[in-house]
Enzyme design. Structure first.
Site, PDB file in Angstrom:
ATOM      1  N   PRO A 221      46.434  35.168  37.396  1.00 23.05           N
ATOM      2  CA  PRO A 221      47.065  36.264  38.020  1.00 23.05           C
ATOM      3  C   PRO A 221      48.566  36.113  37.844  1.00 23.05           C
ATOM      4  O   PRO A 221      49.115  35.061  38.110  1.00 23.05           O
ATOM      5  CB  PRO A 221      46.702  36.055  39.474  1.00 23.05           C
ATOM      6  CG  PRO A 221      45.579  35.087  39.484  1.00 23.05           C
ATOM      7  CD  PRO A 221      45.441  34.551  38.135  1.00 23.05           C
ATOM      8  N   GLU A 222      49.188  37.119  37.357  1.00 18.71           N
ATOM      9  CA  GLU A 222      50.655  37.122  37.310  1.00 18.71           C
ATOM     10  C   GLU A 222      51.117  37.831  38.580  1.00 18.71           C
ATOM     11  O   GLU A 222      50.309  38.108  39.463  1.00 18.71           O
ATOM     12  CB  GLU A 222      51.134  37.803  36.026  1.00 18.71           C
ATOM     13  CG  GLU A 222      50.606  37.066  34.784  1.00 18.71           C
ATOM     14  CD  GLU A 222      51.080  37.630  33.454  1.00 18.71           C
ATOM     15  OE1 GLU A 222      52.198  38.161  33.397  1.00 18.71           O
ATOM     16  OE2 GLU A 222      50.328  37.533  32.484  1.00 18.71           O
TER      17      GLU A 222
ATOM     18  N   HIS B 265      32.520  26.921  41.789  1.00 16.25           N
ATOM     19  CA  HIS B 265      33.989  27.008  41.770  1.00 16.25           C
ATOM     20  C   HIS B 265      34.577  27.688  42.998  1.00 16.25           C
ATOM     21  O   HIS B 265      35.738  28.068  42.997  1.00 16.25           O
ATOM     22  CB  HIS B 265      34.436  27.727  40.506  1.00 16.25           C
ATOM     23  CG  HIS B 265      33.924  27.070  39.261  1.00 16.25           C
ATOM     24  ND1 HIS B 265      34.249  25.774  38.929  1.00 16.25           N
ATOM     25  CD2 HIS B 265      33.073  27.500  38.309  1.00 16.25           C
ATOM     26  CE1 HIS B 265      33.631  25.448  37.805  1.00 16.25           C
ATOM     27  NE2 HIS B 265      32.905  26.479  37.419  1.00 16.25           N
TER      28      HIS B 265
ATOM     29  N   ARG C 230      39.203  26.634  36.858  1.00 15.77           N
ATOM     30  CA  ARG C 230      39.989  25.596  36.179  1.00 15.77           C
ATOM     31  C   ARG C 230      40.742  24.688  37.144  1.00 15.77           C
ATOM     32  O   ARG C 230      41.296  23.683  36.722  1.00 15.77           O
ATOM     33  CB  ARG C 230      40.941  26.250  35.181  1.00 15.77           C
ATOM     34  CG  ARG C 230      40.183  26.860  34.018  1.00 15.77           C
ATOM     35  CD  ARG C 230      41.100  27.604  33.074  1.00 15.77           C
ATOM     36  NE  ARG C 230      41.876  26.690  32.251  1.00 15.77           N
ATOM     37  CZ  ARG C 230      42.748  27.102  31.327  1.00 15.77           C
ATOM     38  NH1 ARG C 230      42.941  28.391  31.130  1.00 15.77           N
ATOM     39  NH2 ARG C 230      43.409  26.244  30.625  1.00 15.77           N
TER      40      ARG C 230
END
Length: 269
Positions: free
Chosen positions: A2-3, A91, A109
């Site tokens: 996400p930016e 996750h 990640r």
DNA sequence: CTGGTCACCTGGAAGC
DNA sequence: TGCTTCCAGGTGACCA
């Protein structure tokens, strides 16, 4: 990750639904993401009321009585509302249960962060070293001109440096440079004030448009309330080999640092 | 200080 | 089908 737009959309979703509510229970499953998750944090959060949700760069600051929960989504993180007691997948590292609403942090990640801060959160090194907010008035062409003076790094690399300006990641750097008609390889210090004015405008316009579109330009991003807009709005990102939407020249990809840059060799000089 | 590279971690897609 | 390789939204640390 996400930016900035995705983080901002997430912030608004959380603000709208959770501010003022009491955290009933938290479940923290990962002992560590990018940094260790403080032991006993879940217990410490119980019963605290969420006072506000702020964003600084790509960090979210959830303010509770007595401290701030600092959340970063890394490359692959997301915060979404899920059904209460929905089974957690591999996750799903954290759940924050506020009455009927359950906020879930998912991050395959694990480049994200979950940090508890007491006192002034902005004095924490991670926040104190951050650059200017691109949507603030402080982010102007004049400011950028002096900040980039003498720098020989490529303009795209400079835009992605969070110690200079926050929130602009690989996608929005490419999109903003396309909108501004600037070659991503140009040495940052070589751009005229007029071109920087165009760039600053392009960045603000691009980020604001993305926020308005619901944040998502990522294929698997989904804000707290569901899926945002798709990547259909990308002009150059991820479109190597396809025609430039403005001049039909074939869009090129190249590597800058460890990242792929997309640009139109004709529109961007 | 500056610019360049690496590492952290997992999954999906592409290549063979 | 299955193995290997490459690539992905970020950013702090480290090196010359």
């Amino acid at each position: 990750m996400p930016e900035l737009p995705e983080v901002e959309v997430t912030r608004r979703g959380i603000e709208k639904h959770l501010v003022g509510r009491r955290l009933e229970r938290a479940v923290l499953r990962a002992p560590s993401l990018r940094y260790p998750v403080p032991a006993g944090l879940a217990e410490r959060l119980i019963g605290r009321r969420l006072a506000s949700v702020q964003r600084r760069g790509k960090y979210l600051l959830l303010e509770f009585a007595g401290g701030h929960l600092l959340i970063h989504l890394g490359m692959s993180g997301s915060l979404r509302f899920v059904e209460r007691d929905a089974p957690a997948g591999r996750h799903d590292h954290a759940d924050f249960i506020f009455g009927a609403r359950q906020l879930r942090l998912t991050d395959p990640r694990r480049f994200g962060a979950l940090i508890w801060l007491e006192g002034d959160p902005f004095s924490h090194p991670l926040l104190a070293s951050l650059g200017v907010e691109p949507l603030s008035r402080a982010f102007s062409a004049a400011w950028l001109k002096q900040a980039l003076a003498g720098k020989r790094v490529a303009i795209k690399t400079a835009l992605m440096d969070p110690h200079l300006v926050v929130g602009i990641g690989n996608i929005y750097a490419a999109e903003s440079l396309f909108r501004a008609g600037i070659d991503p390889r140009r040495p940052a210090g070589s751009l005229s004030l007029a071109r920087l004015e165009r760039l600053v405008r392009a960045i603000k316009t691009t980020l604001n448009a993305a926020i308005r579109a619901g944040g998502s330009t990522l294929r698997d991003f989904c804000g707290p309330e569901g899926f945002g807009d798709f990547q259909a709005r990308h002009q150059v990102y991820g479109r190597a080999g396809a025609p430039c939407p403005r001049c039909a020249t074939t869009i090129r990809a190249l590597r800058q640092g460890q990242r792929t840059t997309y640009f139109c060799p004709r529109c961007q000089r």
